[in-house]
Write a protein that holds these residues in place. Sequence first.
Motif, PDB file in Angstrom:
ATOM      1  N   PRO A 150     -27.726  51.149   3.346  1.00  0.00           N
ATOM      2  CA  PRO A 150     -27.942  51.165   1.908  1.00  0.00           C
ATOM      3  C   PRO A 150     -29.414  50.979   1.566  1.00  0.00           C
ATOM      4  O   PRO A 150     -30.131  50.265   2.261  1.00  0.00           O
ATOM      5  N   VAL A 151     -29.820  51.613   0.497  1.00  0.00           N
ATOM      6  CA  VAL A 151     -31.230  51.564   0.105  1.00  0.00           C
ATOM      7  C   VAL A 151     -31.549  50.209  -0.517  1.00  0.00           C
ATOM      8  O   VAL A 151     -30.720  49.608  -1.190  1.00  0.00           O
ATOM      9  N   THR A 152     -32.772  49.741  -0.241  1.00  0.00           N
ATOM     10  CA  THR A 152     -33.209  48.448  -0.758  1.00  0.00           C
ATOM     11  C   THR A 152     -33.114  48.396  -2.290  1.00  0.00           C
ATOM     12  O   THR A 152     -33.443  49.372  -2.956  1.00  0.00           O
ATOM     13  N   ASN A 153     -32.676  47.273  -2.806  1.00  0.00           N
ATOM     14  CA  ASN A 153     -32.693  47.077  -4.260  1.00  0.00           C
ATOM     15  C   ASN A 153     -34.113  46.683  -4.673  1.00  0.00           C
ATOM     16  O   ASN A 153     -34.546  45.562  -4.477  1.00  0.00           O
ATOM     17  N   HIS A 154     -34.843  47.651  -5.225  1.00  0.00           N
ATOM     18  CA  HIS A 154     -36.261  47.427  -5.459  1.00  0.00           C
ATOM     19  C   HIS A 154     -36.533  46.347  -6.488  1.00  0.00           C
ATOM     20  O   HIS A 154     -37.568  45.690  -6.446  1.00  0.00           O
ATOM     21  N   ASN A 155     -35.604  46.142  -7.408  1.00  0.00           N
ATOM     22  CA  ASN A 155     -35.862  45.149  -8.436  1.00  0.00           C
ATOM     23  C   ASN A 155     -35.892  43.740  -7.859  1.00  0.00           C
ATOM     24  O   ASN A 155     -36.499  42.842  -8.426  1.00  0.00           O
ATOM     25  N   ALA A 156     -35.209  43.564  -6.721  1.00  0.00           N
ATOM     26  CA  ALA A 156     -35.085  42.218  -6.163  1.00  0.00           C
ATOM     27  C   ALA A 156     -36.299  41.830  -5.306  1.00  0.00           C
ATOM     28  O   ALA A 156     -36.413  40.695  -4.897  1.00  0.00           O
ATOM     29  N   HIS A 157     -37.193  42.792  -5.019  1.00  0.00           N
ATOM     30  CA  HIS A 157     -38.273  42.517  -4.086  1.00  0.00           C
ATOM     31  C   HIS A 157     -39.622  42.771  -4.739  1.00  0.00           C
ATOM     32  O   HIS A 157     -39.783  43.725  -5.488  1.00  0.00           O
ATOM     33  N   PRO A 158     -40.604  41.942  -4.419  1.00  0.00           N
ATOM     34  CA  PRO A 158     -41.947  42.223  -4.930  1.00  0.00           C
ATOM     35  C   PRO A 158     -42.577  43.393  -4.174  1.00  0.00           C
ATOM     36  O   PRO A 158     -42.123  43.746  -3.086  1.00  0.00           O
ATOM     37  N   ALA A 159     -43.619  43.982  -4.752  1.00  0.00           N
ATOM     38  CA  ALA A 159     -44.318  45.076  -4.069  1.00  0.00           C
ATOM     39  C   ALA A 159     -45.129  44.515  -2.908  1.00  0.00           C
ATOM     40  O   ALA A 159     -45.858  43.542  -3.061  1.00  0.00           O
ATOM     41  N   ALA A 160     -44.980  45.123  -1.731  1.00  0.00           N
ATOM     42  CA  ALA A 160     -45.819  44.756  -0.597  1.00  0.00           C
ATOM     43  C   ALA A 160     -47.154  45.490  -0.692  1.00  0.00           C
ATOM     44  O   ALA A 160     -48.198  44.943  -0.346  1.00  0.00           O
ATOM     45  N   ILE A 161     -47.073  46.730  -1.166  1.00  0.00           N
ATOM     46  CA  ILE A 161     -48.285  47.559  -1.303  1.00  0.00           C
ATOM     47  C   ILE A 161     -48.189  48.281  -2.642  1.00  0.00           C
ATOM     48  O   ILE A 161     -47.168  48.902  -2.940  1.00  0.00           O
ATOM     49  N   ASP A 162     -49.242  48.175  -3.433  1.00  0.00           N
ATOM     50  CA  ASP A 162     -49.257  48.806  -4.754  1.00  0.00           C
ATOM     51  C   ASP A 162     -50.503  49.686  -4.826  1.00  0.00           C
ATOM     52  O   ASP A 162     -51.630  49.186  -4.780  1.00  0.00           O
ATOM     53  N   VAL A 163     -50.291  50.981  -4.898  1.00  0.00           N
ATOM     54  CA  VAL A 163     -51.399  51.938  -4.915  1.00  0.00           C
ATOM     55  C   VAL A 163     -51.420  52.606  -6.288  1.00  0.00           C
ATOM     56  O   VAL A 163     -50.413  53.158  -6.718  1.00  0.00           O
ATOM     57  N   ARG A 164     -52.544  52.509  -6.971  1.00  0.00           N
ATOM     58  CA  ARG A 164     -52.646  53.080  -8.327  1.00  0.00           C
ATOM     59  C   ARG A 164     -53.776  54.079  -8.387  1.00  0.00           C
ATOM     60  O   ARG A 164     -54.928  53.732  -8.094  1.00  0.00           O
ATOM     61  N   ASP A 203     -55.563  62.594  -3.856  1.00  0.00           N
ATOM     62  CA  ASP A 203     -55.929  62.909  -5.231  1.00  0.00           C
ATOM     63  C   ASP A 203     -54.983  62.209  -6.225  1.00  0.00           C
ATOM     64  O   ASP A 203     -53.834  62.619  -6.373  1.00  0.00           O
ATOM     65  N   ASP A 204     -55.451  61.134  -6.808  1.00  0.00           N
ATOM     66  CA  ASP A 204     -54.751  60.461  -7.901  1.00  0.00           C
ATOM     67  C   ASP A 204     -53.314  60.068  -7.521  1.00  0.00           C
ATOM     68  O   ASP A 204     -52.362  60.399  -8.212  1.00  0.00           O
ATOM     69  N   VAL A 205     -53.205  59.346  -6.416  1.00  0.00           N
ATOM     70  CA  VAL A 205     -51.880  58.984  -5.891  1.00  0.00           C
ATOM     71  C   VAL A 205     -51.487  57.585  -6.352  1.00  0.00           C
ATOM     72  O   VAL A 205     -52.263  56.637  -6.216  1.00  0.00           O
ATOM     73  N   THR A 206     -50.291  57.479  -6.896  1.00  0.00           N
ATOM     74  CA  THR A 206     -49.762  56.192  -7.364  1.00  0.00           C
ATOM     75  C   THR A 206     -48.364  55.974  -6.789  1.00  0.00           C
ATOM     76  O   THR A 206     -47.510  56.870  -6.887  1.00  0.00           O
ATOM     77  N   PHE A 207     -48.147  54.846  -6.146  1.00  0.00           N
ATOM     78  CA  PHE A 207     -46.795  54.501  -5.669  1.00  0.00           C
ATOM     79  C   PHE A 207     -46.771  53.030  -5.275  1.00  0.00           C
ATOM     80  O   PHE A 207     -47.811  52.385  -5.161  1.00  0.00           O
ATOM     81  N   ARG A 208     -45.542  52.529  -5.074  1.00  0.00           N
ATOM     82  CA  ARG A 208     -45.396  51.161  -4.587  1.00  0.00           C
ATOM     83  C   ARG A 208     -44.448  51.133  -3.394  1.00  0.00           C
ATOM     84  O   ARG A 208     -43.461  51.868  -3.385  1.00  0.00           O
ATOM     85  N   VAL A 209     -44.762  50.300  -2.437  1.00  0.00           N
ATOM     86  CA  VAL A 209     -43.845  50.026  -1.330  1.00  0.00           C
ATOM     87  C   VAL A 209     -43.366  48.600  -1.516  1.00  0.00           C
ATOM     88  O   VAL A 209     -44.178  47.685  -1.651  1.00  0.00           O
ATOM     89  N   MET A 210     -42.042  48.434  -1.577  1.00  0.00           N
ATOM     90  CA  MET A 210     -41.489  47.102  -1.819  1.00  0.00           C
ATOM     91  C   MET A 210     -41.372  46.311  -0.513  1.00  0.00           C
ATOM     92  O   MET A 210     -41.187  46.894   0.551  1.00  0.00           O
ATOM     93  N   ALA A 211     -41.434  44.992  -0.619  1.00  0.00           N
ATOM     94  CA  ALA A 211     -41.275  44.144   0.558  1.00  0.00           C
ATOM     95  C   ALA A 211     -39.925  44.437   1.201  1.00  0.00           C
ATOM     96  O   ALA A 211     -38.905  44.512   0.512  1.00  0.00           O
ATOM     97  N   GLY A 212     -39.931  44.650   2.502  1.00  0.00           N
ATOM     98  CA  GLY A 212     -38.695  44.927   3.224  1.00  0.00           C
ATOM     99  C   GLY A 212     -38.310  46.399   3.269  1.00  0.00           C
ATOM    100  O   GLY A 212     -37.325  46.760   3.901  1.00  0.00           O
ATOM    101  N   ASP A 213     -39.095  47.246   2.614  1.00  0.00           N
ATOM    102  CA  ASP A 213     -38.822  48.684   2.602  1.00  0.00           C
ATOM    103  C   ASP A 213     -39.160  49.321   3.944  1.00  0.00           C
ATOM    104  O   ASP A 213     -39.993  48.808   4.698  1.00  0.00           O
ATOM    105  N   LYS A 214     -38.547  50.455   4.189  1.00  0.00           N
ATOM    106  CA  LYS A 214     -38.881  51.245   5.389  1.00  0.00           C
ATOM    107  C   LYS A 214     -39.143  52.669   4.894  1.00  0.00           C
ATOM    108  O   LYS A 214     -38.219  53.391   4.542  1.00  0.00           O
ATOM    109  N   VAL A 215     -40.420  53.022   4.837  1.00  0.00           N
ATOM    110  CA  VAL A 215     -40.835  54.257   4.162  1.00  0.00           C
ATOM    111  C   VAL A 215     -41.509  55.201   5.152  1.00  0.00           C
ATOM    112  O   VAL A 215     -42.403  54.779   5.907  1.00  0.00           O
ATOM    113  N   ALA A 216     -41.105  56.464   5.135  1.00  0.00           N
ATOM    114  CA  ALA A 216     -41.752  57.486   5.970  1.00  0.00           C
ATOM    115  C   ALA A 216     -42.626  58.359   5.077  1.00  0.00           C
ATOM    116  O   ALA A 216     -42.175  58.836   4.034  1.00  0.00           O
TER     117      ALA A 216
END
Length: 270
Positions: free
Chosen positions: A11-25, A38-51
């Motif tokens: 199951p996918v992580t519940n993002h609301n329950a975790h703080p951002a580990a990495i915040d790119v704006r 070029d102008d990349v914005t995203f967040r990786v949440m604590a405990g996420d596994k992102v490819a």
Amino acid sequence: MTLTTLIPARPVTNHNAHPAAIDVRNLTVRYNGDAAIDDVTFRVMAGDKVAIIGPNGAGKSTLIKAILGLLRYQSGQITVAGDLATLGYVPQHEDVNWNFPVTVRDVVMMGSARQIGWLRRPSRADWQRVDSALERVDMTAYGRRQVGELSGGQRRRVFIARALAQNADTLLLDEPFSGVDVRAQADLMNVLDRLNSDGLTILLSTHDLDLAFHRFDRVLALRQRLIALGTPQEVYQTDILAQLYGKRLVAWHEGETVSVFVDEHGCADC
Ligand code: ADP
């Protein structure tokens, strides 16, 4: 490579329950004026596994290095939850010289030099931390080997152990599956799954779409700009993949199933 089915590993992580580990704006990184990111914005949440996926030259390495603070960026903001020492890095294998005569345990200990202090001799507790890190990546049996003797997959695991020994809570890995055989890929993926279950955040770039879509919670599609970030189902769309790979993408439909093939080498004009 082909994809036939698309079932997330868990199951996918519940993002609301975790703080951002990495915040790119609004991150922009240029080399000699040309934007690699070029102008990349995203967040990786604590405990996420992102490819991170994208063709050669899409900016995957650049993004990872920018997050690690290894290169300057022209604009934007990167925030990490801890300090930079909490980020563990597994670089691309060609970026590392393995021809120096040190043991696996020494390499893992070197990662902790900042905490121990360069001049103090490592204590028994320091070595215990090294050995426990090697155990977590299934490399206990190799501790006294020379690093030059290791296979590519084992070297990646030594880098992970080095990060663990310095108490990293987030791992950034740049193409860790390239140049390693299928068995070593499976071993490495098992180690990453286990560490992720223990709570480590994982952000990893890969060309292996099968792994990205089947073994990760979220997939970040990058081609200088952020094309998509979402669950495997959300990102596994032929229009998204076509934006990423252009004419290199071959997709075909059989009933409900979409299979894709990315020809990384066969297209001269895309
Ligand atoms: P990827 O990891 O997705 O293959 P990179 O981040 O390595 O992409 O590269 C993105 C773009 O930036 C490419 O066009 C590459 O040629 C360029 N690039 C990467 N590193 C440098 C550098 N040190 N100097 C100049 N250009 C670079």
